[in-house]
Write a protein that holds these residues in place. Structure first.
Motif, PDB file in Angstrom:
ATOM      1  N   LEU A  69      35.868  -2.297   5.774  1.00  0.00           N
ATOM      2  CA  LEU A  69      36.813  -1.236   6.135  1.00  0.00           C
ATOM      3  C   LEU A  69      37.614  -0.792   4.912  1.00  0.00           C
ATOM      4  O   LEU A  69      37.914   0.392   4.741  1.00  0.00           O
ATOM      5  CB  LEU A  69      37.758  -1.717   7.238  1.00  0.00           C
ATOM      6  CG  LEU A  69      37.103  -1.883   8.616  1.00  0.00           C
ATOM      7  CD1 LEU A  69      38.077  -2.507   9.603  1.00  0.00           C
ATOM      8  CD2 LEU A  69      36.606  -0.544   9.163  1.00  0.00           C
ATOM      9  N   ARG A  70      37.947  -1.752   4.067  1.00  0.00           N
ATOM     10  CA  ARG A  70      38.717  -1.393   2.867  1.00  0.00           C
ATOM     11  C   ARG A  70      37.900  -0.491   1.942  1.00  0.00           C
ATOM     12  O   ARG A  70      38.433   0.412   1.312  1.00  0.00           O
ATOM     13  CB  ARG A  70      39.169  -2.653   2.142  1.00  0.00           C
ATOM     14  CG  ARG A  70      40.126  -2.372   1.015  1.00  0.00           C
ATOM     15  CD  ARG A  70      41.063  -3.513   0.757  1.00  0.00           C
ATOM     16  NE  ARG A  70      41.951  -3.723   1.883  1.00  0.00           N
ATOM     17  CZ  ARG A  70      42.542  -4.876   2.166  1.00  0.00           C
ATOM     18  NH1 ARG A  70      42.344  -5.912   1.403  1.00  0.00           N
ATOM     19  NH2 ARG A  70      43.341  -4.986   3.203  1.00  0.00           N
ATOM     20  N   PHE A 115      35.717   1.742   2.887  1.00  0.00           N
ATOM     21  CA  PHE A 115      35.808   3.098   3.449  1.00  0.00           C
ATOM     22  C   PHE A 115      37.185   3.698   3.179  1.00  0.00           C
ATOM     23  O   PHE A 115      37.316   4.885   2.878  1.00  0.00           O
ATOM     24  CB  PHE A 115      35.529   3.065   4.954  1.00  0.00           C
ATOM     25  CG  PHE A 115      34.077   2.960   5.285  1.00  0.00           C
ATOM     26  CD1 PHE A 115      33.216   4.007   5.026  1.00  0.00           C
ATOM     27  CD2 PHE A 115      33.561   1.813   5.845  1.00  0.00           C
ATOM     28  CE1 PHE A 115      31.865   3.920   5.317  1.00  0.00           C
ATOM     29  CE2 PHE A 115      32.211   1.713   6.142  1.00  0.00           C
ATOM     30  CZ  PHE A 115      31.363   2.768   5.881  1.00  0.00           C
ATOM     31  N   ARG A 116      38.207   2.871   3.306  1.00  0.00           N
ATOM     32  CA  ARG A 116      39.563   3.365   3.038  1.00  0.00           C
ATOM     33  C   ARG A 116      39.663   3.859   1.596  1.00  0.00           C
ATOM     34  O   ARG A 116      40.187   4.945   1.325  1.00  0.00           O
ATOM     35  CB  ARG A 116      40.577   2.249   3.274  1.00  0.00           C
ATOM     36  CG  ARG A 116      41.994   2.637   2.997  1.00  0.00           C
ATOM     37  CD  ARG A 116      42.917   1.428   2.916  1.00  0.00           C
ATOM     38  NE  ARG A 116      44.236   1.841   2.494  1.00  0.00           N
ATOM     39  CZ  ARG A 116      44.566   2.085   1.234  1.00  0.00           C
ATOM     40  NH1 ARG A 116      43.673   1.958   0.273  1.00  0.00           N
ATOM     41  NH2 ARG A 116      45.786   2.481   0.931  1.00  0.00           N
ATOM     42  N   ASP A 117      39.119   3.068   0.675  1.00  0.00           N
ATOM     43  CA  ASP A 117      39.202   3.454  -0.728  1.00  0.00           C
ATOM     44  C   ASP A 117      38.406   4.728  -0.995  1.00  0.00           C
ATOM     45  O   ASP A 117      38.822   5.569  -1.799  1.00  0.00           O
ATOM     46  CB  ASP A 117      38.697   2.309  -1.619  1.00  0.00           C
ATOM     47  CG  ASP A 117      39.632   1.106  -1.564  1.00  0.00           C
ATOM     48  OD1 ASP A 117      40.763   1.257  -1.067  1.00  0.00           O
ATOM     49  OD2 ASP A 117      39.219   0.008  -1.994  1.00  0.00           O
TER      50      ASP A 117
END
Lengths: 237, 481
Positions: free
Chosen positions: B389-390, B392-394
């Motif tokens: 998920l991180r 994708f966040r980045d």
């Protein structure tokens, strides 16, 4: 007599439009910026407004900045709380630090700056404050949840403050833009933008100048009986 | 479908196939056994033959899920009289428009690839106007084409190649692909300068240690060409030919290293050996042991830390799903994250139906959003879900930086830098020729006379009927007698 106005977040697209509009009206204008030094300096040079760098989430920096603005303008008659930031993240990807950051950038800044500036308005028993919200704080749009939460908070902040400051003849209003052709509006995907335009009676995106016109109206005497309002500038949704 | 009396073999359908010895068309059957799926036929002159279509029978039998309703050609150019593939043009029986159209703009070549699908006699170079007319004719029939591939011969030898590329810079063509051996690119700076100003994606032969055996050029030359394309920032899709016992052991390493190497590499194509063409039909090796897509996926898995394996790919819904597979990968910090396993397979099939390349229509964004929500809702199903998920966040924070929105073109470029595509494709040859499969072919050759011929039919059947390849055909301009 010209007014002295402080506009937060003046180096962005909407903030810049507000600064330009108020300068055109003859107001003495100071504005803040955090990251866009080049744009801020260009705006100051082009308009004769005064630029002040500050991180508005930091109370000490806000206190220093407001002191410097008073030193430059002599007084602050009106305040436009425009500073803010957005992150294009779906709910699943919003982390705790994102939530804190976006709420701080959009709401805490509003509180800290208003607390410092309103002191003299209360003492003087007069003034005008305009807070920049968003249509996304009122309606269901495909926007980041933390940002929409902060913008909805702008409405609550505006209403309660207007009630509390009414006795000091300080008007507090908010402007809620719809989709604009610049600033945060440029982050909106084409598909979502087309959807907005399809549902907009005006049939197009708004401009930052059109929002600045409404801000100028709310700050002025023509709006002397307008208080505790949240004006949607959205072309008719 | 029918079973033989022993139950060990099932017949999926009857078809028209070809004798690998004399190329005569003969009736055939597509049959499945525990050891794979084959096209079986018997030539009256040369006896029975079986060609391996798919080494995994279960994979083949699961392809129905990906066999989407095709988009039929609107304007057949030929009548259905003699039957497939004789009537090509396209005939009214053909079920699919072109996703990738190919034009062989010349049959001159400065290499002599031992695996060549073509027949490079140096007898023609298509004038620019003729290329334009062929494309006009295609677009009049179907309005848009995902990709137009210029091949040959060696298209970079065409004296008017840059004019041809300019003529093809039009909105009805999703992308123009230049298929090249890389010899000119390895040496000619001015040509690269010109390519960098054109809207083109270069499909560069890049075969690892198999380069010399497969293409007759060294791996160093291919590497030099690739490095120069990347230095010039030209969008590049390396084309890796995968051949059993030649370079199959290094497939995973080659593809993984290409995907993480440069933003200019937006996709990698792995083409599985087809034993057809002037040289390819004679290439040493046993076509009955050929690499097919499921086996190639197993090989990709090795050398890629498991990120390029079967779970990362699905059969491509266009053309016939037995012909190709596709995988999407997020590339961040030189790490590959397969995206297909995050998505609902039916949603991906729906998105990819009837197109060869992703389009900028919001569909890919929706798939990614669905994938994010799936990982968020089912963390137990995804190892290291928080880290995923991180990532994708980045990616989103890169696409939409605070305070300074990127222009749409720059956002698209970031997506192309971070989201890569791997295609596996498998052309038919006389050993695997199957007219039923051919009838849904979306890789189609454009002919100067206006006909459109499925590429596999052209390679194995129609080229030998093409007057430009007749033994007495005149040499092209600039060629000696």
């Amino acid at each position: 007599m010209s007014r002295s106005v402080l506009v937060t977040g003046g180096s962005g697209a909407l903030g810049g439009a507000i600064v330009r509009r108020l300068r055109r009206d003859g107001d003495d204008v100071a504005f803040t910026f955090r990251t866009g030094r080049e744009a801020a300096e260009a705006l100051a040079a082009a308009t004769g407004a005064h630029a002040f760098a500050a991180d508005l989430t930091d109370a000490a920096q806000v206190r220093r900045m407001v002191g410097e603005v008073r030193g430059r303008l002599g007084r602050i008659d009106a305040l436009v709380n425009n500073a803010g930031s957005a992150q294009a993240l779906p709910f699943a990807l919003i982390e705790e630090r994102d939530w804190d950051e976006v709420l701080a950038a959009n709401l805490k800044t509003m509180f800290l700056v208003t607390r410092e500036v309103a002191r003299e308005m209360v003492a003087r028993k007069g003034g005008a404050i305009v807070n920049i919200g968003s249509l996304a704080g009122h309606r269901a749009f495909e926007v980041p949840v933390h940002w929409a939460t902060a913008k909805a908070g702008v409405t609550g902040f505006t209403l309660a403050l207007a009630q509390e400051f009414g006795r000091f003849h300080i008007r507090v209003n908010a402007v809620a833009p719809g989709l604009l052709d610049d600033g945060v509006g440029r982050m909106v995907p084409e598909r979502a933008a087309a959807d907005f335009v399809a549902h907009c009676a005006g049939g197009r995106r708004g401009t930052t100048a059109e929002v600045a016109d409404v801000v100028a109206f709310l700050l002025g005497d023509d709006a002397r009986y307008v208080n505790a309002q949240c004006l949607c500038v959205d072309g008719g949704i | 479908m029918s079973l033989d009396p022993s139950g060990a073999q099932r017949t999926y359908y009857e078809t028209v196939s070809m004798c690998p010895t004399c190329s005569e068309l003969v009736p055939g059957r597509v049959v499945g056994r525990p050891d794979g799926v084959f096209v079986a036929r018997e030539c009256p002159a040369h006896g029975p033959f079986e060609g391996l279509v798919c080494s995994d029978t279960a994979w083949f039998e699961g392809l129905g899920r990906f066999d989407v309703e095709p988009v039929r050609p609107g304007h057949p150019r030929a009548t259905a009289a003699a039957g497939c593939p004789r009537d090509c043009g396209l005939c009214p029986e053909h079920r699919q428009i072109a996703g990738t159209a190919a034009i062989e703009i010349s049959n001159r070549c400065d290499a002599d690839c031992p695996v060549c699908l073509a027949d490079n006699r140096g007898t023609f170079e298509l004038p620019v106007d003729e290329v334009r007319a062929m494309v006009d004719s295609l677009l009049a029939a179907q309005g848009f084409v995902d990709a137009l591939t210029l091949s040959g011969g060696e298209p970079t030898m065409h004296p008017d190649i840059l004019e041809i590329l300019a003529a093809l810079d039009r909105p009805e063509i999703g992308r123009v692909v230049l298929d090249t051996n890389g010899l000119r690119i390895a040496e000619d700076d001015r040509f690269l300068d010109a390519l960098a100003r054109r809207r083109v994606m270069v499909s560069l032969h890049y075969d690892g240690s198999g380069a010399r055996r497969l293409r007759g050029v060294s791996a160093e030359v291919q590497e030099r060409a690739l490095a120069r394309l990347l230095r010039w920032g030209i969008p590049t899709a390396p084309l890796v030919l995968a051949v059993r016992d030649v370079n199959d052991g290094e497939l995973g390493t080659i593809v993984a290293s290409l995907l993480t190497r440069s933003p200019a590499i937006q996709s990698v194509v792995v083409s599985l050996m087809a034993y057809t063409g002037a040289n390819g039909s004679r290439f040493p090796g046993d076509p009955r042991r050929r690499l097919t897509i499921p086996a190639a996926l197993e090989l990709l898995d090795g050398g890629s830390a498991g990120n390029l394996g079967r779970r990362a790919f699905i059969p491509l819904p266009m053309p016939n799903p037995v012909c190709a597979a596709i995988g999407y990968f997020l590339v961040m910090d030189r790490e590959l994250t397969p995206l297909i396993p995050l998505a609902d397979v039916d949603d991906v099939v729906h998105y990819l139906r009837n197109m060869n390349f992703a389009r900028d229509d919001g569909g890919l964004e929706r798939l990614l959003r669905d994938g994010v929500d799936r990982v968020y809702a089912h963390p137990e199903a995804y190892p290291d879900s928080e880290r995923l998920l991180r990532k994708f966040r980045d990616l989103l924070c890169t696409l939409f930086p605070q305070g300074r929105p990127l222009e749409a073109d720059r956002r698209r470029a970031v997506v192309e830098e971070r989201v890569k595509v791997v295609y596996l494709i498998q052309f038919m040859d006389p050993w695997t020729f199957d007219s039923v499969r051919l009838s849904k072919c979306s890789c189609q050759h454009l002919m100067p006379d206006g006909r459109i011929v499925p590429s596999c039919a052209y390679y194995s059947y129609h080229r030998r009927l093409d007057p430009r390849f007749a033994p007495a055909a005149a040499p092209a301009r600039g060629e000696g007698a």
